[in-house]
Design an enzyme around this catalytic site. Sequence first.
Site, short mmCIF file in Angstrom:
data_model
loop_
_atom_site.label_atom_id
_atom_site.label_comp_id
_atom_site.label_asym_id
_atom_site.label_seq_id
_atom_site.Cartn_x
_atom_site.Cartn_y
_atom_site.Cartn_z
N ASP A 19 12.46 -4.71 19.55
CA ASP A 19 11.29 -3.90 18.14
C ASP A 19 10.83 -2.40 18.86
OD1 ASP A 19 10.92 -2.95 16.65
OD2 ASP A 19 10.32 -4.65 15.55
N ASP A 66 12.80 5.10 12.03
CA ASP A 66 12.42 5.66 11.81
C ASP A 66 11.44 4.67 10.32
OD1 ASP A 66 10.88 7.75 10.72
OD2 ASP A 66 12.50 8.84 10.06
N TYR A 84 23.25 9.00 12.65
CA TYR A 84 23.46 9.87 13.29
C TYR A 84 24.79 10.46 13.62
CZ TYR A 84 19.60 13.00 10.70
OH TYR A 84 18.73 13.41 10.52
N1 AR6 Z 1 13.83 -0.69 17.26
C1 AR6 Z 1 14.45 -0.03 17.59
N2 AR6 Z 1 15.40 0.15 17.24
C2 AR6 Z 1 15.53 0.70 16.18
C3 AR6 Z 1 15.38 -0.23 15.64
C4 AR6 Z 1 13.92 -0.26 15.98
N3 AR6 Z 1 12.83 -1.58 15.23
N4 AR6 Z 1 15.03 0.13 14.57
C5 AR6 Z 1 16.79 0.79 14.21
N5 AR6 Z 1 17.22 0.72 15.83
P1 AR6 Z 1 18.80 5.06 13.83
P2 AR6 Z 1 19.50 8.07 14.00
C6 AR6 Z 1 18.05 1.43 16.30
O1 AR6 Z 1 20.36 5.43 12.24
O2 AR6 Z 1 20.86 8.42 14.39
C7 AR6 Z 1 16.73 7.79 9.82
O3 AR6 Z 1 17.46 7.36 7.84
C8 AR6 Z 1 19.64 1.66 15.59
O4 AR6 Z 1 19.54 0.71 15.64
O5 AR6 Z 1 17.54 5.00 13.12
O6 AR6 Z 1 19.06 9.12 15.40
C9 AR6 Z 1 16.16 9.51 10.15
O7 AR6 Z 1 14.86 9.64 8.79
C10 AR6 Z 1 19.57 2.58 16.64
O8 AR6 Z 1 20.46 2.36 17.71
O9 AR6 Z 1 18.29 6.74 14.08
C11 AR6 Z 1 17.18 9.66 9.91
O10 AR6 Z 1 17.53 10.34 8.66
C12 AR6 Z 1 19.35 3.27 17.20
O11 AR6 Z 1 17.86 2.77 16.83
C13 AR6 Z 1 18.20 8.85 10.38
O12 AR6 Z 1 17.96 8.17 10.73
C14 AR6 Z 1 18.93 5.16 15.55
O13 AR6 Z 1 19.29 4.97 15.05
C15 AR6 Z 1 18.22 9.40 12.27
O14 AR6 Z 1 19.57 9.39 12.12
#
Ligand code: AR6
Length: 179
Positions: free
Chosen positions: A9, A33, A125
């Site tokens: 995390d 986020d 995304y």
């Molecule tokens: N620590 C590390 N990685 C994480 C965590 C965490 N606590 N939680 C999730 N991930 P995403 P995006 C991973 O969807 O694709 C949001 O709503 C997750 O498994 O968070 O850039 C924003 O507000 C994945 O591999 O980001 C935007 O609207 C990675 O983080 C949108 O999502 C990125 O997934 C951005 O989408």
Amino acid sequence: MRIEIVEGDITVRPVDAIVNAANSSLLGGGGVDGAIHRAAGPELLEACRELRATKLPDGLAVGAAVATPGFLLPAKWVIHTVGPNRHAGQTNPALLASCFTESLRIADGLGARSVAFPAVSAGVYGWDARKVAQLGIEAVRAYAGRPLEGEKPMVELVEFVLFSEETAGIFRQALEESG
Ligand code: AR6
């Protein structure tokens, strides 16, 4: 500049700055986020609202980055970046590489020595984690070679922090393949 792959995390990482995979509104969302906003506390959203009211009335552009304090996080700063959204037709790899490069530039400007990145754009995304790993690692290596105008980069450690064993494995393999 050392690159390490960590499974876990990102909100608990003991680094100077963590990077948030935000959206252009900067006003929160799901995924990493949402996790960062929950862990940092409500002051983070206030700081983001302040940015929107002042420097960024139209929001943060795809591929750009901006910093706020980390508030309740172990990290001193959160660097917010906006990855390209494949589902919205944003398929240009240069935009994703820019998220990593711009975040490092901001981190260097802050004097951060350690920075943790999530897999920007690999969740909601819709980018393939392999592509994110390859582009992210390549962008970090390229940045290490040419930081802020002729100076040695302040950042000494870059972590990629991945939420699942599978994604961590993909990043480990990409790091090995990048030499
Ligand atoms: N620590 C590390 N990685 C994480 C965590 C965490 N606590 N939680 C999730 N991930 P995403 P995006 C991973 O969807 O694709 C949001 O709503 C997750 O498994 O968070 O850039 C924003 O507000 C994945 O591999 O980001 C935007 O609207 C990675 O983080 C949108 O999502 C990125 O997934 C951005 O989408």
